[in-house]
Design a protein around this motif. Sequence first.
Motif, short mmCIF file in Angstrom:
data_model
loop_
_atom_site.label_atom_id
_atom_site.label_comp_id
_atom_site.label_asym_id
_atom_site.label_seq_id
_atom_site.Cartn_x
_atom_site.Cartn_y
_atom_site.Cartn_z
N CYS A 195 0.82 -1.22 0.00
CA CYS A 195 0.00 0.00 0.00
C CYS A 195 0.85 1.27 0.00
O CYS A 195 0.39 2.33 0.43
CB CYS A 195 -0.97 0.01 1.18
N LEU A 233 -4.70 5.48 -7.07
CA LEU A 233 -4.42 5.13 -5.67
C LEU A 233 -3.49 6.14 -5.02
O LEU A 233 -3.68 6.51 -3.85
CB LEU A 233 -3.80 3.73 -5.61
N HIS A 284 -5.22 9.26 -3.76
CA HIS A 284 -6.21 9.04 -2.69
C HIS A 284 -7.64 8.90 -3.22
O HIS A 284 -8.59 9.39 -2.61
CB HIS A 284 -6.16 10.18 -1.66
N GLN A 335 -10.69 7.38 -3.07
CA GLN A 335 -11.28 6.53 -2.05
C GLN A 335 -12.11 5.39 -2.63
O GLN A 335 -12.16 4.29 -2.05
CB GLN A 335 -12.15 7.37 -1.11
N TYR A 352 -11.43 3.79 -5.37
CA TYR A 352 -10.55 2.72 -5.84
C TYR A 352 -9.79 2.06 -4.70
O TYR A 352 -9.32 0.92 -4.84
CB TYR A 352 -9.58 3.21 -6.92
N PHE A 353 -9.67 2.74 -3.55
CA PHE A 353 -9.12 2.07 -2.38
C PHE A 353 -9.93 0.82 -2.04
O PHE A 353 -9.39 -0.22 -1.67
CB PHE A 353 -9.13 3.01 -1.17
N GLU A 393 -9.11 -1.85 -4.50
CA GLU A 393 -7.76 -2.35 -4.23
C GLU A 393 -7.75 -3.32 -3.05
O GLU A 393 -7.11 -4.38 -3.10
CB GLU A 393 -6.82 -1.18 -3.95
N SER A 448 -13.00 0.85 5.43
CA SER A 448 -12.91 1.82 4.33
C SER A 448 -14.26 2.08 3.70
O SER A 448 -14.59 3.23 3.37
CB SER A 448 -11.92 1.31 3.27
#
Length: 426
Positions: free
Chosen positions: A217, A244, A247, A249, A251-252, A255, A282
Amino acid sequence: MTSIVLSFVGNQDPGTDKNDKEGSIVSLTNHLLEQNQEIKRVILLYTHGTQEAANFTKEWLLSSELPQLKIVEKNIELIPVDEKLSQDPIDLLLAIQAARQALERAKLYLNRGDFLELNASSGTPAMKSAWNILQAAGYAPQSRVWQVRNPDKMMPGQSRVFETNVNSLKKEFDLKVIREQINNYNYSGALANFKESGLKDNGVSVLLEYGRCRLACDFQKARQEIHQFRTIIDPRLSEEIDRLASHDQKYFVVELYFQALTKLKNQEYSNFLVLLFAFQESVLRFQVRKRLCPKLLNYPWKDVKEQVEKAIQQYQEGQLYSYLQNYRLPNGRSLQLNHPSRPVLLAILEYVSEQSSLLEPLKKINKYCDQRNDYVHQFEGVSFLEDQERLVRDIRKIVRQIAQIPEQNSFELLNQQLHSLLTSSL
């Protein structure tokens, strides 16, 4: 740059009275000295049957026959092999074990730039083969394997002493190991082996470091790694790391889903639960911000946490906060409102009437998050997970309501590209 010579002792060493021909150890030593190679240590392995030949060879190395060989007696080691090998000198496994022990001893004296000179022309066929096998398997760094021809059978133009090149075989072995590590998403291990392999680097090391940083990460570092190699990396992998690193969010969430699947595939269930916990957290943080304070959506949580807490307290003139104060968990306890934990965030989504298609699967994975807590806080490992297929379906259902999921896991795509590059690296 100096050399350490290693050899089994054969019946022809140091030479034969029958035809007055020098043995392979003598021939190799002469060859190295003719190449202006300084020999700082000699390690000779002998059986019961070759002990006398070993002593004669040592005497020859210390004699005036070789004035250019400046070596003291203590640096010529005669090492008896295991009793089993003495009794059965054609046992290949025993010969390899003896040769490997000698290599480990030689490495104690090996400096940067030195060579291990391995004589593959003395001893039984098993003993001769041992050096090639160990070099090909990677146990003999900074080494050269030498063959010495029978002078009576040499053809015109042939050299008496010549180096055997098994690097291509070693590369095949290395390639097999590296491919397996990539399939297991062990990019750091694959990178370490690749650097030692001698394989051609046509971008492989860059992509391996990209994979290592991305799994850790460290998205900024992963993006830096490919900065000058955008032309060789798949456009999707390049685009994803940009999102990523900035930031994104949404796609966080994707991931974390992909990373969790890699752990599940490798049956690393405890690590999978850690990522599942992060995934649920998340998603909850994303949805609460989306509902209560959308302007704070695409910022790192640590940068906006206090603002989110303030928004929770002020939402609908404090009605939400009052609801949370009176909320009771299934065990009858009150919520801890000193920080927006997962239970608090779930309760908020219940209050704002979040869609059940999202809320229900989020609640279902709670028990797995509790298992994660047992692993982290109680050191209770997990070797099996129940209902894995249903769990993956629930996770995927959650992701689909937040972002579009690519058909192929990003790390599978990365592995495909790595395998393609490795094919042309030999």
